[in-house]
Enzyme design. Structure first.
Site, PDB file in Angstrom:
ATOM      1  N   GLY A  22     -59.696  23.641 -30.127  1.00  0.00           N
ATOM      2  CA  GLY A  22     -58.917  24.130 -31.393  1.00  0.00           C
ATOM      3  C   GLY A  22     -59.987  24.186 -32.612  1.00  0.00           C
ATOM      4  N   ASN A  23     -61.088  23.247 -32.662  1.00  0.00           N
ATOM      5  CA  ASN A  23     -61.880  23.158 -33.743  1.00  0.00           C
ATOM      6  C   ASN A  23     -63.119  24.126 -33.393  1.00  0.00           C
ATOM      7  OD1 ASN A  23     -60.626  21.504 -35.651  1.00  0.00           O
ATOM      8  ND2 ASN A  23     -61.076  19.812 -34.026  1.00  0.00           N
ATOM      9  N   LYS A 140     -48.417  11.454 -32.174  1.00  0.00           N
ATOM     10  CA  LYS A 140     -49.288  12.755 -32.816  1.00  0.00           C
ATOM     11  C   LYS A 140     -48.485  12.950 -34.221  1.00  0.00           C
ATOM     12  CE  LYS A 140     -52.360  13.522 -29.599  1.00  0.00           C
ATOM     13  NZ  LYS A 140     -53.496  13.140 -29.653  1.00  0.00           N
ATOM     14  N   LYS A 225     -54.329  19.393 -24.770  1.00  0.00           N
ATOM     15  CA  LYS A 225     -54.981  20.639 -23.885  1.00  0.00           C
ATOM     16  C   LYS A 225     -55.795  20.405 -22.797  1.00  0.00           C
ATOM     17  CE  LYS A 225     -58.928  21.984 -25.576  1.00  0.00           C
ATOM     18  NZ  LYS A 225     -60.240  22.252 -24.762  1.00  0.00           N
ATOM     19  N   LYS A 287     -61.285  14.263 -22.860  1.00  0.00           N
ATOM     20  CA  LYS A 287     -62.026  15.394 -22.282  1.00  0.00           C
ATOM     21  C   LYS A 287     -62.513  14.965 -20.991  1.00  0.00           C
ATOM     22  CE  LYS A 287     -63.129  17.870 -26.314  1.00  0.00           C
ATOM     23  NZ  LYS A 287     -62.005  18.636 -26.111  1.00  0.00           N
TER      24      LYS A 287
END
Lengths: 324, 324
Positions: A22-23, A140, A225, A287
Site C-alpha cells: 500500500g505504501n 489493528k 495482504k 512478508k
C-alpha cells in the site's frame, strides 16, 4: 486489445504473483493525490509490462492501507449526513479504485512494449474463520482519531473495540484474522491461464465469514495482504512471489549499527531469523512469514525489494531472494 | 464453489445481460445504509440465481447514481484534509463496492438453488470520444450543492462547469458522452462463456479517453448505464437484455389521465414513440434508446420492468417487451 486465445496444447506455465505494498501506491509523506498514485503505479506497472513479455501468467495483488484509511475517514466524518459504509465496503471500494489505477497503468505500459494483453481487476472476497482468535483480540487501529468520550460513545453504540492509540488519540481497533481461502481463486486462475493479467485480492481482499449454510457475509477486519497473497499464490499454483515494498531488502540487525542485508536465504534460514525476531512486526515480518507459507506450501521462490530495484533484484544484484 | 469447466463441444449459448438501475440498489426515500443495499440487491439476486439454473451466461450491469453521489459528496466535504479523488476514481470505487454487494448476494442466492456457479466483478473502463459534442455541453449535475461564490471559485480553480441547479443551489456539471467501446469486453465475454456470472460496467463504466498513441486516461464524465449496457451486450453477443428499474413498464401518455402501459412493441414502434417524445428524459427514454440500439445491432429481445415483477414479465404477464 485483442484477446489471447487460451492454449489447449500444453498445460499453462505456472503464474507469477506480484504484490505491491500500500505504501508503494501512496508513499510515506505524500498527500495521496491521484497524480501521485498514478506516478507510483507507473514504476511497478512498467516492470509488470516488461515481465509480461515472457511467458507465464501474472497475477497482481496490492495493499490499500493509506487509501482505505482515507475512505474510512471520509465515511466517518460525514456519517451524520450520509450513512457510513462498514469497513468491508470501504475495502471493496478501494479494490475498485486502486484496481482501476493499476489496470489502466499496466494497459498503457503494455502498449509501449507492443505486447497485446488484457488486464482486469477482480473484486475479491477472502474467507476468514469466525473462530480465529484474532476476533477476541482486535489489534489493528483503523480510521480517524477520536477523543476518549467520542470513542467510548462509539463503543457503546456500535460495539466497536476502541483504545488509546499512541499519543494522538483514541481509535477503533479491528481484528486481523488469518486468510483461509480466496472465494474467487478458481476464476482468477482460469482467467490468468488465458494470458490475461489479473489484479486481485486488493488490500488483502474483502474479509468475509462463511455461515453454517455456506453463505458469505462481510466482516470488519483487516487481512494482512502478504498472507492473502500467499494463500492466493498457492491456490492458483504460482511458482514465484515477487513482493514489492518500500524497503530494498530484508536485513539482520535492522536499524542497528551493524545491520546486514540478506541477498539470499533458504526458507529454513528465513524461519530461523523470523523466530529470532529479526524482522520488524507489521513491516518485514509479515512478508517473511508469507514467504515461508508460500515456499512450504509448494512455491519455488520469493523476491522482496522495491519497485525501483526489481529489475536488478531479478538478476540477483539487489533485494532479498528466498528459496524453497 | 467448484468451477464449471468450459465446454469445448458446442459453441456457448448467447449470454443474457441483466441491468439493475442505481435506484434499484438504493431506492428513492432510502438513506442508503448497507443493510438497505443488501436487502434491495437480494430481490434482483434471487431472480438472477434462478435464471442461472438454465443454460447461457449471465452478465450483470448496474447503475451507481445514489452511491457515487455519496462518495463524491464525502470526497468534496473532506478535501481540505484529504485530497479529493476525481469523479472517475469515485466511479471505480463504486464498481468495487456495489460489485461486492451484488457478487456476494448472487453467490448466497445460488447456494439456495444448489446450482454451482462462480460470480465475479470486473472493474470496467468505457471509452468515450474526446470529440463527442457532450464535452462542449456538460449537462449532468454531480456532487454537492454549493453557494454561487463557492461554485465560481471551483470553476476558476479547477476549470469545472458550474450552474444553478433548480432552486437548491449551484452544482458542478459534467459531460455525458456516448459509450464507444468497453475496454474489458473481450475478457468479460470469455469469462461468461465458461459459465461464470460476471458483473461489469457498473455505473456505466469508468469513462476513459484514448490518446493518439492508444493509451487510456480517466475523464470526469457520466456515461448512461443503459447505453453502456447496450454496447457491452452487443460486444459480448448477448441475445436478451433485461433492464430492471423502478417503473413497472413503459407507458404511453405517462403521468396523464389516459396513460397506457406497453406490454409489447417492435423496435420500429419503440423508435416511433421515442421520436414522439413519449418517454421521460433521464428515466424511460434512455432505456428505450438503449433497447433500440441493442435490437438494431443484432439483439433479439429487451424486457423492462421492476425486480418485483421480473418473473411475471418473463412470462409475458408484466413489464414491457421489445423485440427486433
Amino acid at each position: 486489445m485483442t484477446a489471447l486465445s487460451s492454449s489447449k496444447k500444453k498445460p499453462p506455465a505456472a503464474p507469477t504473483i506480484v504484490s505491491l505494498g500500500g505504501n508503494v501506491i501512496i508513499r510515506r509523506g505524500e498527500a495521496g493525490t491521484i497524480e501521485e498514485q498514478f506516478e507510483n503505479a507507473r514504476m511497478a506497472g512498467s516492470f509488470i509490462a516488461r515481465m509480461a513479455e515472457n511467458n507465464g501468467g501474472i497475477i497482481i495483488t496490492h495493499g490499500n492501507g493509506p487509501i482505505v484509511g482515507n475512505i474510512l475517514i471520509r465515511n466517518e466524518a460525514m456519517k451524520e449526513k450520509i450513512p457510513a459504509m462498514p469497513l468491508y465496503i470501504c475495502d471493496a471500494d478501494s479494490e475498485g479504485g486502486i484496481g482501476f489505477v493499476m489496470q489502466q497503468t499496466i494497459y498503457n505500459e503494455l502498449l509501449r512494449t507492443k505486447k497485446i494483453k488484457d488486464v482486469v481487476t477482480i473484486v475479491t472476497q477472502v474467507v476468514v474463520d469466525t473462530k480465529d482468535k484474532a476476533f477476541s483480540n482486535p489489534s489493528k487501529p483503523v480510521g480517524p482519531y477520536y477523543t476518549r468520550e467520542e470513542a467510548e460513545t462509539l463503543s457503546r453504540e456500535k460495539g466497536w473495540s476502541v483504545a488509546d492509540d499512541s499519543s494522538r488519540g483514541w481509535r477503533r481497533f479491528v481484528p486481523s484474522p488469518r486468510p483461509v481461502r480466496i472465494v474467487e481463486a478458481g476464476v482468477i486462475k482460469r482467467i490468468s491461464e488465458t494470458g490475461v493479467i489479473v489484479i486481485a485480492a486488493g488490500g488483502g481482499g474483502v474479509p468475509v465469514v462463511e455461515r453454517p449454510d455456506g453463505t458469505l457475509s462481510g466482516v470488519d477486519a483487516v487481512i494482512d495482504k502478504d498472507l492473502s497473497t500467499s494463500v492466493l499464490a498457492l491456490e492458483v499454483g504460482a511458482e514465484r512471489f515477487i513482493n514489492l515494498t518500500q524497503i530494498d531488502m530484508a536485513y539482520l540487525d535492522f536499524g542497528k549499527p551493524g545491520q546486514r542485508g540478506i541477498r539470499e536465504m533458504s526458507v529454513k534460514e528465513a524461519k530461523k531469523h523470523l523466530g529470532a525476531g529479526e524482522f520488524l512486526r507489521g513491516s518485514m515480518a509479515p512478508k517473511i512469514e508469507a514467504a515461508v507459507e508460500f515456499l512450504e506450501g509448494g512455491g519455488r521462490e520469493v523476491v522482496i525489494t522495491t519497485p525501483e530495484l526489481i529489475e536488478e533484484a531479478m538478476e540477483g544484484r539487489a533485494g532479498t531472494r528466498i528459496y524453497a
